[in-house]
Design an enzyme around this catalytic site. Structure first.
Site, PDB file in Angstrom:
ATOM      1  N   GLU A   1       2.930   1.745  -9.290  1.00  0.00           N
ATOM      2  CA  GLU A   1       1.773   1.438  -8.441  1.00  0.00           C
ATOM      3  C   GLU A   1       0.966   2.690  -8.097  1.00  0.00           C
ATOM      4  O   GLU A   1      -0.262   2.649  -8.042  1.00  0.00           O
ATOM      5  CB  GLU A   1       2.244   0.740  -7.161  1.00  0.00           C
ATOM      6  CG  GLU A   1       2.769  -0.663  -7.433  1.00  0.00           C
ATOM      7  CD  GLU A   1       3.446  -1.306  -6.220  1.00  0.00           C
ATOM      8  OE1 GLU A   1       3.382  -0.730  -5.118  1.00  0.00           O
ATOM      9  OE2 GLU A   1       4.043  -2.383  -6.406  1.00  0.00           O
TER      10      GLU A   1
ATOM     11  N   HIS B   1       0.720  -3.917   2.277  1.00  0.00           N
ATOM     12  CA  HIS B   1       1.546  -3.915   1.070  1.00  0.00           C
ATOM     13  C   HIS B   1       2.485  -2.717   1.123  1.00  0.00           C
ATOM     14  O   HIS B   1       2.084  -1.646   1.587  1.00  0.00           O
ATOM     15  CB  HIS B   1       0.690  -3.808  -0.196  1.00  0.00           C
ATOM     16  CG  HIS B   1       1.510  -3.484  -1.418  1.00  0.00           C
ATOM     17  ND1 HIS B   1       2.225  -4.452  -2.091  1.00  0.00           N
ATOM     18  CD2 HIS B   1       1.786  -2.296  -2.026  1.00  0.00           C
ATOM     19  CE1 HIS B   1       2.893  -3.870  -3.084  1.00  0.00           C
ATOM     20  NE2 HIS B   1       2.644  -2.563  -3.067  1.00  0.00           N
TER      21      HIS B   1
ATOM     22  N   ASN C   1      -1.184 -10.949   5.766  1.00  0.00           N
ATOM     23  CA  ASN C   1       0.026 -10.226   6.184  1.00  0.00           C
ATOM     24  C   ASN C   1      -0.135  -8.704   6.242  1.00  0.00           C
ATOM     25  O   ASN C   1       0.827  -7.948   6.235  1.00  0.00           O
ATOM     26  CB  ASN C   1       1.254 -10.670   5.373  1.00  0.00           C
ATOM     27  CG  ASN C   1       1.175 -10.319   3.904  1.00  0.00           C
ATOM     28  OD1 ASN C   1       0.172  -9.778   3.437  1.00  0.00           O
ATOM     29  ND2 ASN C   1       2.233 -10.617   3.177  1.00  0.00           N
TER      30      ASN C   1
ATOM     31  N   LYS D   1      -4.219  -4.010   3.838  1.00  0.00           N
ATOM     32  CA  LYS D   1      -4.982  -5.049   3.148  1.00  0.00           C
ATOM     33  C   LYS D   1      -6.293  -5.335   3.906  1.00  0.00           C
ATOM     34  O   LYS D   1      -6.473  -4.878   5.050  1.00  0.00           O
ATOM     35  CB  LYS D   1      -4.100  -6.296   3.024  1.00  0.00           C
ATOM     36  CG  LYS D   1      -2.856  -6.077   2.148  1.00  0.00           C
ATOM     37  CD  LYS D   1      -2.041  -7.351   2.024  1.00  0.00           C
ATOM     38  CE  LYS D   1      -0.848  -7.179   1.110  1.00  0.00           C
ATOM     39  NZ  LYS D   1      -0.102  -8.467   0.940  1.00  0.00           N
TER      40      LYS D   1
ATOM     41  N   TYR E   1      -0.181  -6.877  -9.178  1.00  0.00           N
ATOM     42  CA  TYR E   1       0.636  -8.065  -8.921  1.00  0.00           C
ATOM     43  C   TYR E   1       1.028  -8.771 -10.225  1.00  0.00           C
ATOM     44  O   TYR E   1       1.001  -9.991 -10.293  1.00  0.00           O
ATOM     45  CB  TYR E   1      -0.106  -9.014  -7.994  1.00  0.00           C
ATOM     46  CG  TYR E   1      -0.138  -8.582  -6.538  1.00  0.00           C
ATOM     47  CD1 TYR E   1       1.031  -8.219  -5.868  1.00  0.00           C
ATOM     48  CD2 TYR E   1      -1.318  -8.572  -5.812  1.00  0.00           C
ATOM     49  CE1 TYR E   1       1.014  -7.836  -4.529  1.00  0.00           C
ATOM     50  CE2 TYR E   1      -1.348  -8.198  -4.461  1.00  0.00           C
ATOM     51  CZ  TYR E   1      -0.180  -7.835  -3.835  1.00  0.00           C
ATOM     52  OH  TYR E   1      -0.195  -7.473  -2.501  1.00  0.00           O
TER      53      TYR E   1
HETATM   54  P1  GDP Z   1       5.588  -8.541  -0.633  1.00  0.00           P
HETATM   55  O1  GDP Z   1       6.226  -7.577  -1.584  1.00  0.00           O
HETATM   56  O2  GDP Z   1       6.387  -8.732   0.619  1.00  0.00           O
HETATM   57  O3  GDP Z   1       4.139  -8.223  -0.333  1.00  0.00           O
HETATM   58  O4  GDP Z   1       5.615  -9.991  -1.328  1.00  0.00           O
HETATM   59  P2  GDP Z   1       5.397 -10.420  -2.874  1.00  0.00           P
HETATM   60  O5  GDP Z   1       5.434  -9.219  -3.775  1.00  0.00           O
HETATM   61  O6  GDP Z   1       6.343 -11.526  -3.142  1.00  0.00           O
HETATM   62  O7  GDP Z   1       3.934 -11.049  -2.852  1.00  0.00           O
HETATM   63  C1  GDP Z   1       2.796 -10.224  -2.812  1.00  0.00           C
HETATM   64  C2  GDP Z   1       1.776 -10.809  -1.862  1.00  0.00           C
HETATM   65  O8  GDP Z   1       1.322 -12.072  -2.326  1.00  0.00           O
HETATM   66  C3  GDP Z   1       2.308 -11.090  -0.447  1.00  0.00           C
HETATM   67  O9  GDP Z   1       2.297  -9.960   0.395  1.00  0.00           O
HETATM   68  C4  GDP Z   1       1.372 -12.173   0.029  1.00  0.00           C
HETATM   69  O10 GDP Z   1       0.152 -11.647   0.561  1.00  0.00           O
HETATM   70  C5  GDP Z   1       1.066 -12.933  -1.249  1.00  0.00           C
HETATM   71  N1  GDP Z   1       1.949 -14.106  -1.344  1.00  0.00           N
HETATM   72  C6  GDP Z   1       3.286 -14.133  -1.600  1.00  0.00           C
HETATM   73  N2  GDP Z   1       3.763 -15.390  -1.599  1.00  0.00           N
HETATM   74  C7  GDP Z   1       2.703 -16.189  -1.314  1.00  0.00           C
HETATM   75  C8  GDP Z   1       2.541 -17.609  -1.165  1.00  0.00           C
HETATM   76  O11 GDP Z   1       3.484 -18.387  -1.284  1.00  0.00           O
HETATM   77  N3  GDP Z   1       1.284 -18.054  -0.887  1.00  0.00           N
HETATM   78  C9  GDP Z   1       0.214 -17.223  -0.748  1.00  0.00           C
HETATM   79  N4  GDP Z   1      -0.989 -17.751  -0.487  1.00  0.00           N
HETATM   80  N5  GDP Z   1       0.332 -15.882  -0.895  1.00  0.00           N
HETATM   81  C10 GDP Z   1       1.550 -15.369  -1.162  1.00  0.00           C
HETATM   82 MG    MG Z   2       5.874  -7.205  -3.626  1.00  0.00          MG
END
Ligand code: GDP
Ligand code: MG
Length: 162
Positions: free
Chosen positions: A137, A126, A123, A20, A60
Site C-alpha cells: 500500500e 484505513h 468508518n 477517509k 482494495y
Molecule cells: P478494514 O481492513 O477493517 O478496513 O476492512 P476490509 O479490508 O474488510 O474492508 C475495507 C473497507 O471496505 C472497510 O473499511 C469498509 O469501509 C468497506 N466495507 C467492508 N465491508 C463492507 C460491507 O459489508 N459493506 C460496505 N458497504 N462496505 C464495506
Molecule cells: Mg482491510
C-alpha cells in the site's frame, strides 16, 4: 555505535493509515494524528488527495468481487483523503487495535472507529492489515511516478480560491 546492538528491525516497521473522506469532512484529521503521536509512532509521510478509482481498485484488490465494492468506491471518492505513513515498533498490529473493528457497531470504545465511526461505509480510517500489505500500500499511494489530484488543485476539493 550502540544502535547496532540495540535496534531491531521491528522499530522501523511502517504502516499506511488513511483518514477517509468522512473523517476529513468531519475535521477529525488532527485527533487521529494526535492518537498516533501520543502512542509514540513517528509520522514519516503525509499527503492529501482525491483518490482516483483505479488506485482504489488496486488498494482494495481483495474486495473487487464483493457485491458492496461499488459502495466502497463511492464512499472513498466522496471527498479528499489524508494518507499517512507511520513508523514504529509493531506499528501494523498496534494501529489495527487503535483503529478497531471494520464495523463501527462492533468496534470497542477508545478505538477510532468505536469513538467516531457511524457505519461500515462511514468508518473514518484505513489501516494496513499486515506488514506485507503495508509495504504494498505504501508503494501504491506514495509512488512519486504517479500523477495525483492533490490539494494544489483546489477546485477538486471544493475550496474556492477567492
Ligand atoms: P478494514 O481492513 O477493517 O478496513 O476492512 P476490509 O479490508 O474488510 O474492508 C475495507 C473497507 O471496505 C472497510 O473499511 C469498509 O469501509 C468497506 N466495507 C467492508 N465491508 C463492507 C460491507 O459489508 N459493506 C460496505 N458497504 N462496505 C464495506
Ligand atoms: Mg482491510
Amino acid at each position: 555505535g550502540f544502535s547496532y546492538y540495540c535496534t531491531t528491525s521491528e522499530v522501523r516497521e511502517r504502516t499506511l493509515i488513511a483518514v477517509k473522506p468522512d473523517g476529513v469532512q468531519r475535521r477529525l484529521v488532527g485527533q487521529i494524528v494526535q492518537r498516533f503521536e501520543k502512542r509514540g509512532f513517528k509520522l514519516v509521510g503525509l499527503k492529501m488527495l482525491k483518490a482516483p478509482e483505479d488506485l482504489l481498485s488496486q488498494h482494495y484488490l481483495n474486495l473487487q468481487k464483493k457485491a458492496f465494492f461499488p459502495q466502497v468506491l463511492c464512499y472513498m471518492t466522496s471527498g479528499p483523503v489524508v494518507v499517512m505513513v507511520w513508523e514504529g515498533y509493531n506499528v501494523v498490529r498496534s494501529s489495527r487495535v487503535m483503529v478497531g473493528k471494520t464495523n463501527p457497531a462492533e468496534a470497542d470504545p477508545g478505538t477510532v472507529r468505536g469513538d467516531f465511526g457511524i457505519h461500515v461505509s462511514r468508518n473514518v480510517v484505513h489501516a494496513s492489515d499486515s506488514v506485507e500489505g503495508a509495504q504494498r500500500e505504501i508503494q501504491l499511494w506514495h509512488n512519486p511516478g504517479r500523477t495525483y489530484t492533490t490539494f494544489e488543485d483546489q477546485s477538486s476539493l471544493g475550496i474556492s480560491a477567492r
